[in-house]
Write a protein that holds these residues in place. Structure first.
Motif, PDB file in Angstrom:
ATOM      1  N   THR A   1      12.004  60.187  58.543  1.00 45.96           N
ATOM      2  CA  THR A   1      11.064  60.999  57.774  1.00 45.96           C
ATOM      3  C   THR A   1      11.649  61.342  56.408  1.00 45.96           C
ATOM      4  O   THR A   1      12.871  61.466  56.267  1.00 45.96           O
ATOM      5  CB  THR A   1      10.718  62.297  58.528  1.00 45.96           C
ATOM      6  N   PRO A   2      10.805  61.504  55.410  1.00 44.64           N
ATOM      7  CA  PRO A   2      11.288  62.081  54.150  1.00 44.64           C
ATOM      8  C   PRO A   2      11.483  63.587  54.338  1.00 44.64           C
ATOM      9  O   PRO A   2      10.773  64.225  55.119  1.00 44.64           O
ATOM     10  CB  PRO A   2      10.157  61.787  53.161  1.00 44.64           C
ATOM     11  N   ILE A   3      12.463  64.131  53.627  1.00 45.13           N
ATOM     12  CA  ILE A   3      12.744  65.567  53.672  1.00 45.13           C
ATOM     13  C   ILE A   3      12.681  66.069  52.235  1.00 45.13           C
ATOM     14  O   ILE A   3      13.445  65.606  51.388  1.00 45.13           O
ATOM     15  CB  ILE A   3      14.135  65.842  54.284  1.00 45.13           C
ATOM     16  N   ARG A   4      11.768  67.001  51.976  1.00 48.09           N
ATOM     17  CA  ARG A   4      11.586  67.481  50.602  1.00 48.09           C
ATOM     18  C   ARG A   4      11.682  69.003  50.546  1.00 48.09           C
ATOM     19  O   ARG A   4      11.062  69.687  51.344  1.00 48.09           O
ATOM     20  CB  ARG A   4      10.217  67.049  50.077  1.00 48.09           C
ATOM     21  N   THR A   5      12.466  69.482  49.576  1.00 46.20           N
ATOM     22  CA  THR A   5      12.508  70.913  49.262  1.00 46.20           C
ATOM     23  C   THR A   5      12.485  71.022  47.738  1.00 46.20           C
ATOM     24  O   THR A   5      12.428  70.017  47.032  1.00 46.20           O
ATOM     25  CB  THR A   5      13.777  71.604  49.812  1.00 46.20           C
ATOM     26  N   ARG A   6      12.600  72.240  47.238  1.00 43.37           N
ATOM     27  CA  ARG A   6      12.630  72.432  45.776  1.00 43.37           C
ATOM     28  C   ARG A   6      13.860  71.800  45.143  1.00 43.37           C
ATOM     29  O   ARG A   6      13.826  71.312  44.024  1.00 43.37           O
ATOM     30  CB  ARG A   6      12.644  73.919  45.442  1.00 43.37           C
ATOM     31  N   ASN A   7      15.022  71.838  45.864  1.00 39.56           N
ATOM     32  CA  ASN A   7      16.288  71.405  45.271  1.00 39.56           C
ATOM     33  C   ASN A   7      16.640  69.942  45.527  1.00 39.56           C
ATOM     34  O   ASN A   7      17.511  69.406  44.856  1.00 39.56           O
ATOM     35  CB  ASN A   7      17.423  72.284  45.783  1.00 39.56           C
ATOM     36  N   PHE A   8      16.025  69.321  46.508  1.00 35.37           N
ATOM     37  CA  PHE A   8      16.399  67.939  46.790  1.00 35.37           C
ATOM     38  C   PHE A   8      15.293  67.202  47.532  1.00 35.37           C
ATOM     39  O   PHE A   8      14.418  67.797  48.142  1.00 35.37           O
ATOM     40  CB  PHE A   8      17.712  67.848  47.574  1.00 35.37           C
ATOM     41  N   THR A   9      15.382  65.892  47.456  1.00 36.57           N
ATOM     42  CA  THR A   9      14.521  64.991  48.220  1.00 36.57           C
ATOM     43  C   THR A   9      15.434  64.030  48.947  1.00 36.57           C
ATOM     44  O   THR A   9      16.328  63.436  48.337  1.00 36.57           O
ATOM     45  CB  THR A   9      13.583  64.205  47.289  1.00 36.57           C
TER      46      THR A   9
ATOM     47  N   LEU B   1      21.341  59.729  59.763  1.00 35.69           N
ATOM     48  CA  LEU B   1      21.497  59.367  58.360  1.00 35.69           C
ATOM     49  C   LEU B   1      20.679  60.322  57.505  1.00 35.69           C
ATOM     50  O   LEU B   1      19.500  60.552  57.779  1.00 35.69           O
ATOM     51  CB  LEU B   1      21.005  57.939  58.121  1.00 35.69           C
ATOM     52  N   LEU B   2      21.308  60.879  56.492  1.00 39.84           N
ATOM     53  CA  LEU B   2      20.628  61.666  55.466  1.00 39.84           C
ATOM     54  C   LEU B   2      21.001  61.046  54.127  1.00 39.84           C
ATOM     55  O   LEU B   2      22.182  60.924  53.800  1.00 39.84           O
ATOM     56  CB  LEU B   2      21.065  63.133  55.513  1.00 39.84           C
ATOM     57  N   SER B   3      19.996  60.641  53.356  1.00 40.80           N
ATOM     58  CA  SER B   3      20.250  59.949  52.113  1.00 40.80           C
ATOM     59  C   SER B   3      19.288  60.445  51.048  1.00 40.80           C
ATOM     60  O   SER B   3      18.089  60.558  51.296  1.00 40.80           O
ATOM     61  CB  SER B   3      20.058  58.440  52.326  1.00 40.80           C
ATOM     62  N   GLY B   4      19.815  60.730  49.863  1.00 39.18           N
ATOM     63  CA  GLY B   4      18.947  61.178  48.790  1.00 39.18           C
ATOM     64  C   GLY B   4      19.735  61.712  47.612  1.00 39.18           C
ATOM     65  O   GLY B   4      20.900  61.394  47.434  1.00 39.18           O
ATOM     66  N   ALA B   5      19.089  62.549  46.838  1.00 40.22           N
ATOM     67  CA  ALA B   5      19.725  63.148  45.663  1.00 40.22           C
ATOM     68  C   ALA B   5      19.830  64.651  45.874  1.00 40.22           C
ATOM     69  O   ALA B   5      18.839  65.321  46.129  1.00 40.22           O
ATOM     70  CB  ALA B   5      18.925  62.847  44.414  1.00 40.22           C
ATOM     71  N   VAL B   6      21.049  65.159  45.787  1.00 39.51           N
ATOM     72  CA  VAL B   6      21.305  66.593  45.897  1.00 39.51           C
ATOM     73  C   VAL B   6      21.796  67.070  44.537  1.00 39.51           C
ATOM     74  O   VAL B   6      22.832  66.630  44.066  1.00 39.51           O
ATOM     75  CB  VAL B   6      22.353  66.893  46.992  1.00 39.51           C
ATOM     76  N   MET B   7      21.042  67.935  43.887  1.00 37.95           N
ATOM     77  CA  MET B   7      21.341  68.428  42.541  1.00 37.95           C
ATOM     78  C   MET B   7      21.591  67.259  41.580  1.00 37.95           C
ATOM     79  O   MET B   7      22.525  67.268  40.794  1.00 37.95           O
ATOM     80  CB  MET B   7      22.531  69.393  42.581  1.00 37.95           C
ATOM     81  N   GLY B   8      20.790  66.206  41.697  1.00 33.22           N
ATOM     82  CA  GLY B   8      20.881  65.059  40.812  1.00 33.22           C
ATOM     83  C   GLY B   8      21.976  64.062  41.171  1.00 33.22           C
ATOM     84  O   GLY B   8      22.167  63.086  40.461  1.00 33.22           O
ATOM     85  N   ILE B   9      22.710  64.297  42.256  1.00 27.48           N
ATOM     86  CA  ILE B   9      23.804  63.408  42.657  1.00 27.48           C
ATOM     87  C   ILE B   9      23.364  62.609  43.878  1.00 27.48           C
ATOM     88  O   ILE B   9      22.975  63.176  44.900  1.00 27.48           O
ATOM     89  CB  ILE B   9      25.081  64.216  42.984  1.00 27.48           C
ATOM     90  N   SER B  10      23.418  61.294  43.773  1.00 28.72           N
ATOM     91  CA  SER B  10      23.066  60.437  44.903  1.00 28.72           C
ATOM     92  C   SER B  10      24.057  60.688  46.030  1.00 28.72           C
ATOM     93  O   SER B  10      25.272  60.570  45.853  1.00 28.72           O
ATOM     94  CB  SER B  10      23.125  58.971  44.472  1.00 28.72           C
ATOM     95  N   THR B  11      23.537  61.065  47.212  1.00 28.16           N
ATOM     96  CA  THR B  11      24.377  61.476  48.334  1.00 28.16           C
ATOM     97  C   THR B  11      23.913  60.799  49.615  1.00 28.16           C
ATOM     98  O   THR B  11      22.722  60.717  49.884  1.00 28.16           O
ATOM     99  CB  THR B  11      24.309  63.006  48.518  1.00 28.16           C
ATOM    100  N   ASN B  12      24.883  60.331  50.396  1.00 29.27           N
ATOM    101  CA  ASN B  12      24.612  59.757  51.710  1.00 29.27           C
ATOM    102  C   ASN B  12      25.549  60.397  52.722  1.00 29.27           C
ATOM    103  O   ASN B  12      26.772  60.417  52.522  1.00 29.27           O
ATOM    104  CB  ASN B  12      24.841  58.243  51.721  1.00 29.27           C
ATOM    105  N   PHE B  13      24.976  60.905  53.804  1.00 32.25           N
ATOM    106  CA  PHE B  13      25.759  61.487  54.888  1.00 32.25           C
ATOM    107  C   PHE B  13      25.308  60.824  56.188  1.00 32.25           C
ATOM    108  O   PHE B  13      24.122  60.849  56.517  1.00 32.25           O
ATOM    109  CB  PHE B  13      25.541  63.005  54.961  1.00 32.25           C
ATOM    110  N   THR B  14      26.255  60.210  56.882  1.00 32.30           N
ATOM    111  CA  THR B  14      25.932  59.503  58.113  1.00 32.30           C
ATOM    112  C   THR B  14      26.904  59.927  59.201  1.00 32.30           C
ATOM    113  O   THR B  14      28.117  59.951  58.977  1.00 32.30           O
ATOM    114  CB  THR B  14      26.035  57.977  57.924  1.00 32.30           C
ATOM    115  N   THR B  15      26.371  60.267  60.358  1.00 29.51           N
ATOM    116  CA  THR B  15      27.190  60.586  61.521  1.00 29.51           C
ATOM    117  C   THR B  15      26.893  59.567  62.610  1.00 29.51           C
ATOM    118  O   THR B  15      25.733  59.267  62.884  1.00 29.51           O
ATOM    119  CB  THR B  15      26.903  62.011  62.033  1.00 29.51           C
ATOM    120  N   TYR B  16      27.954  59.040  63.192  1.00 27.66           N
ATOM    121  CA  TYR B  16      27.852  58.029  64.237  1.00 27.66           C
ATOM    122  C   TYR B  16      28.436  58.581  65.533  1.00 27.66           C
ATOM    123  O   TYR B  16      29.439  59.291  65.519  1.00 27.66           O
ATOM    124  CB  TYR B  16      28.664  56.777  63.877  1.00 27.66           C
TER     125      TYR B  16
END
Length: 163
Positions: free
Chosen positions: A48-56, A79-94
């Motif tokens: 799913t997409p996750i959208r708030t005021r500060n990030f997508t 997996l969480l992937s997107g832009a946090v405060m304008g910084i491309s960020t990927n967080f993955t837990t296995y």
């Protein structure tokens, strides 16, 4: 595929863009076309997409199970992937589990990409193993486009598991 495998896939997307994918594969025990001895594969994925005021971001949770004649493997991935405060960020837990293991192996990777002056990109990545309470891997990468379709890339990696 007659004599090799049968496969079923079901995919559904809600109006809110939550997507569910189910996949099941049953292998013929006598097949020789595929070079492994899997009996079954079972997969489920929620995204799913996750959208708030500060990030997508984009989020996906998946669970895979492989059944073999004498063992079975189960893997999970968040997996969480997107832009946090304008910084491309990927967080993955296995998470990895085998019925021969006492405890599952669980680790996470965090990577970000920073835009620097003169078209440089800086991408640090760290992998942490929760099962061993230690950092497994550290990667630092600098990249810059050169000419029209080229890239210059410099990377440093420290694999703490293998020194």
């Amino acid at each position: 595929m007659y004599g090799v495998k049968g496969e079923a896939l079901l995919s559904y997307r809600t109006p809110q863009n939550l997507q569910v994918d189910l996949n099941y594969i049953n292998y013929d025990k006598e097949q020789t076309a595929i070079n492994f001895n899997y009996l079954e594969e079972r997969k489920i994925s929620l995204s799913t997409p996750i959208r708030t005021r500060n990030f997508t971001m984009f989020g996906r949770l998946s669970l895979n199970q492989i059944i073999m004649p004498s063992t079975e493997f189960t893997t999970a991935q968040l997996l969480l992937s997107g832009a946090v405060m304008g910084i491309s960020t990927n967080f993955t837990t296995y998470g990895l589990y085998n019925d021969r293991m006492d405890e599952p192996t669980i680790y996470s990777s965090l990577s970000q990409t920073y835009r620097l002056p003169n078209k440089f990109l800086f991408s640090p990545q760290v992998q942490y193993d929760f099962s061993r309470n230690r950092i497994n891997n550290l990667i630092l990468e600098v990249e810059r486009p050169v000419f029209k379709q080229g890239f210059l890339n410099l990377a440093y990696e420290n694999n703490f598991l293998r020194d």
